[in-house]
Design a protein around this motif. Structure first.
Motif, short mmCIF file in Angstrom:
data_model
loop_
_atom_site.label_atom_id
_atom_site.label_comp_id
_atom_site.label_asym_id
_atom_site.label_seq_id
_atom_site.Cartn_x
_atom_site.Cartn_y
_atom_site.Cartn_z
N LEU A 281 0.82 -1.21 0.00
CA LEU A 281 0.00 0.00 0.00
C LEU A 281 0.85 1.26 0.00
CD1 LEU A 281 -2.83 -0.94 2.52
CD2 LEU A 281 -3.09 -0.53 0.07
N GLY A 282 2.11 1.15 0.40
CA GLY A 282 2.98 2.32 0.41
C GLY A 282 3.17 2.92 -0.96
N ALA A 283 3.02 2.10 -2.01
CA ALA A 283 3.16 2.63 -3.36
C ALA A 283 2.03 3.58 -3.73
CB ALA A 283 3.21 1.48 -4.36
N TRP A 284 0.93 3.55 -2.98
CA TRP A 284 -0.20 4.45 -3.23
C TRP A 284 -0.10 5.72 -2.41
CZ3 TRP A 284 -4.16 3.44 -6.73
CH2 TRP A 284 -4.12 2.16 -7.32
N GLY A 285 1.06 5.97 -1.80
CA GLY A 285 1.23 7.15 -0.96
C GLY A 285 1.06 8.46 -1.69
N ARG A 293 1.81 8.29 5.41
CA ARG A 293 2.42 7.13 4.77
C ARG A 293 1.58 5.89 5.05
NH1 ARG A 293 4.45 10.68 2.67
NH2 ARG A 293 6.65 11.18 2.36
N LEU A 294 1.45 5.05 4.03
CA LEU A 294 0.69 3.81 4.13
C LEU A 294 1.63 2.62 4.07
CD1 LEU A 294 -2.29 4.57 1.71
CD2 LEU A 294 -2.36 4.56 4.20
N ALA A 295 1.16 1.49 4.60
CA ALA A 295 1.91 0.24 4.52
C ALA A 295 0.91 -0.91 4.60
CB ALA A 295 2.94 0.14 5.65
N GLY A 296 1.33 -2.10 4.14
CA GLY A 296 0.50 -3.29 4.26
C GLY A 296 0.06 -3.85 2.93
N GLY A 323 -0.56 -0.20 7.87
CA GLY A 323 0.01 0.83 8.72
C GLY A 323 -0.34 2.22 8.22
N LEU A 324 -0.47 3.15 9.13
CA LEU A 324 -0.76 4.55 8.81
C LEU A 324 0.14 5.40 9.70
CD1 LEU A 324 -2.52 6.60 7.27
CD2 LEU A 324 -4.13 6.51 9.17
N ARG A 325 0.95 6.26 9.08
CA ARG A 325 1.96 6.98 9.84
C ARG A 325 2.03 8.43 9.39
NH1 ARG A 325 7.63 7.17 8.73
NH2 ARG A 325 7.21 5.69 7.05
N ASP A 335 0.46 -2.86 12.10
CA ASP A 335 -0.05 -4.24 12.20
C ASP A 335 -1.56 -4.28 12.08
OD1 ASP A 335 2.54 -5.17 12.56
OD2 ASP A 335 2.44 -4.95 14.72
N GLY A 336 -2.12 -3.48 11.16
CA GLY A 336 -3.56 -3.48 10.98
C GLY A 336 -4.05 -4.75 10.31
#
Length: 694
Positions: A281-285, A293-296, A323-325, A335-336
């Protein structure tokens, strides 16, 4: 004349494209202007008089048709036309050209009743922003019944996607060479047939690397395609894209209707599927607000049924490691785990859990879609770290429920602060320098009037909020001279659509820096009884371990409190200030002594930070510095230096400029009225002092 004429049309309107479109098309001026020109001639049917209204019909031919549209109100650059020629069409526009193009010939045929029987455009081209629509065939012909026969063959020329995105999101840093194009084929007679395709022609997109701005991160696009096909009453939609960094998506939907339909009716049966997978999901930031910032990972699959007017969707969505940061705000969710299901008009969140620090935040609920949508959500926090940065920390627990309908919002909950710190040391937000002038903006009075006239949204006007907040026993406030704990309970509600608070907040110990001293907070009460900005305060802070109880009180509205000195027993203001700042009575101070007043003024002018003298004294490690004169016929100037080692221990040095030696003092304040003092230098002494005042 009808047989040979020239046409020129200019239309203007104050309507402008939306504000977000200015990044694409440039300045929009004060509105929109449309300009068209052509040469034409009317050809009557054989045997007619040549008049448009002779009852025989004919055809109207337009040649050299040109069309342009752009911004109104911009100064056009002067263009000189050749001798005997008309001014160029584009001379009307200086900038902000939205579209431009035309065709060599257009034909309109009318019957005896002046009803259109044929509309035809010769091949032409229309420039649209960064692309163009070129047609090789465009014709409509009446067939005596029904909507007539339509034939359209067109190409959407190459679109530079990277350039387009760079204009829409200039701060993102889009780059690459991705191009897309399309084609349109529509033929309508007894049956309706259409093929519309928008697809990737080649290239890729890339973004800056968050860790190294000199490097680029490609999205790895290998497929991008949108297709609509309609043949023999079968309407087929297909979507698909694939990128090694952003994931993949594929879908297909089908509508069934009769072959002569130009568009499917609302009761046309619908069927189809769609699947999507995102490994990172970080690539959709680039599509989230700046700073986040996104992750997962995320996987989605769905099936469509029902009709076009009443679609039914069933499927599921699964996410892991979400993740959301936002480092600036201190938000870091990790760790969603997500599990969401769709069944007809019902959506259900089976599991949505985030970790924040050592705690968790869980969200569950369901929503019913349709004509009267309803959503019900339940939130539960268990020592969840909501904020965590050096000046703003918050860990909370509790539960809340939310119900949302088309006209009402209801929130009910009980929350508790497990631990928190809010540092308000920073002053006001940054402002422009005095030599900066903003033109075209609203004045401060206009902005204040606008804020005062602002009304809550319709949803907030019907909102019913009842959230009870317990501040717990680990919430601390720091800054603006205050270091203390906050305790109490508040209830948040929304009477009339505006936020209101009810309850009391009290301080728990702590200190308040005023007049260059660390005062102990004996009492601190903040009373909320309505709007947030109408809070009333009652604060009392005293200098500890003094023979005289002396300090500062602040009472009244928080926006305009009344601040004054107090003492027990009551003393003159000059005496209060002396005890508060120097820790002793003003006895022995010269009448021309101005150090006390200077120090008080510096403390008052310091505001949130230290005063000029405080900064100097702190830099050399002192807490007291004073210059005074003694009373009497012969006045001596005395310099005093001191250091408060703790609440009870104090060391000082005093020397007259007329003597060769000074005096050292070591003071221990054992209790409020009991002090021991050791003195060495020009006078040596050991004193045990017990004082009583009345």
């Amino acid at each position: 004349s009808q047989r040979a004429h020239q046409l020129a049309l200019t239309a203007e309107s104050p309507v402008r494209p939306p504000a977000w479109a200015e990044s694409l098309i440039g300045p929009t001026g004060t509105g929109t202007r449309l300009t068209a020109e052509a040469t034409g001639r009317w050809q009557a049917e054989p045997g007619g008089s040549g008049s448009l209204v002779d009852g025989r019909g004919g055809r109207w031919l337009l040649q050299n048709v040109r069309l342009a549209s752009g911004a109104r109100g911009l100064t056009a650059a002067p263009v000189t036309a050749a001798a005997g020629a008309a001014a160029p069409l584009l001379a009307t526009f200086a900038d902000g050209l939205f579209l431009n193009g035309g065709t060599t010939e257009a034909e309109l045929r009318l019957d005896a009743n002046l009803a259109p029987t044929l509309v035809r455009l010769a091949p032409g081209r229309l420039q649209l922003l960064s692309t163009a629509l070129a047609w090789s065939e465009a014709q409509w012909q009446a067939d005596g019944s029904g909507p007539g026969r339509l034939s359209l063959l067109a190409q959407l020329e190459s679109i530079d996607v990277a350039k387009l995105l760079a204009k829409l999101q200039p701060a993102t840093g889009w780059g690459g060479d991705l191009t897309v194009g399309g084609r349109i084929e529509v033929r309508s007679a007894a049956k309706f047939d259409a093929d519309i395709v928008l697809e990737r022609l080649g290239g890729d997109l890339d973004l800056p690397n968050d860790l190294d701005e000199t490097k680029r991160v490609p999205l790895g696009l290998s497929e991008l395609r949108l297709v609509l096909g309609a043949h023999d009453g079968l309407w087929q939609f297909a979507q698909g894209f694939a990128g090694s960094s952003i994931g993949s998506m594929a879908g297909a939907q089908v509508l069934r209707t009769s072959a002569d339909r130009r568009f499917p009716p609302a009761d046309a049966p619908l069927s189809g599927v769609i699947e999507a997978k995102v490994d990172n999901l970080g690539a959709w930031g680039a599509w989230v607000p700046p700073g986040w910032r996104l992750a997962g990972q995320l996987q989605t699959s769905a099936a469509f049924g029902g009709t076009l007017g009443g679609p039914e969707v069933s499927g599921r969505m699964r996410g892991s490691g979400i993740g959301l940061r936002n480092l600036l705000l201190g938000v870091n969710l990790s760790d969603g785990d997500l599990a969401l299901t769709l069944s007809g008009d019902r959506a259900r969140i089976e599991r949505f859990i985030f970790k924040g620090g050592d705690g968790t935040l869980a969200l569950a609920g369901e929503a019913t879609l349709g004509e009267a949508p309803v959503a019900r959500l339940q939130l539960k926090a268990d020592k969840f770290r909501l904020l965590w940065r050096i000046d703003r920390r918050l860990i909370a627990s509790g539960a809340a429920t939310m119900q949302l309908t088309t006209d009402k919002l209801r929130i009910d909950g009980d929350l508790r602060v497990d631990e928190g710190l809010f540092d308000i040391s920073r002053g006001d937000a940054p402002s422009l320098d005095d030599d900066v002038n903003v033109r075209g903006g609203r004045s401060g009075a206009e902005q204040a009037a606008s804020r005062g006239a602002a009304t809550p949204s319709p949803l907030m006007q019907t909102a019913q909020v009842a959230v009870r907040l317990d501040l717990g026993d680990q919430l601390r406030l720091r800054g603006r001279g205050i270091t203390t704990g906050l305790r109490g309970k508040l209830v948040a509600s929304t009477p009339g659509g505006r936020l209101a608070l009810q309850g009391n907040v009290r301080t728990d110990g702590g200190q308040f820096a005023a007049y260059g001293q660390k005062l102990e907070i004996r009492r601190g009460v903040f009373e909320f009884n309505g709007a947030v900005d109408t809070v009333r305060i009652d604060v009392q802070a005293v200098r500890p371990n003094m023979d005289v109880l002396v300090g500062v009180t602040a009472t009244g509205p928080a926006l305009s409190p009344r601040v004054r000195l107090f003492s027990e027993p009551d003393l003159p203001e000059y005496d209060k200030l002396s005890w508060l700042m120097l820790g002793r009575a003003p006895d022995g101070l010269g009448r021309s002594d101005t150090a006390l007043i200077q120090r008080a003024a510096m403390a008052a002018l310091a505001g949130d930070g230290q005063g000029a003298s405080d900064k100097v004294i702190s830099a050399i490690g002192l807490t007291d510095f004073g210059i005074s004169q003694t009373d009497g016929d012969t006045r001596d100037t005395v310099i005093t230096l001191g250091k408060q080692l703790s609440d009870r221990w104090y060391v000082g040095y005093e020397r007259s400029i007329n003597t060769a030696a000074g005096t050292w003092q070591l003071i221990y304040r054992a209790a409020q009225r009991f002090t021991m003092r050791a003195q060495s230098g020009s006078d040596n002494a050991l004193d045990v002092i017990w004082s009583w005042r009345w």
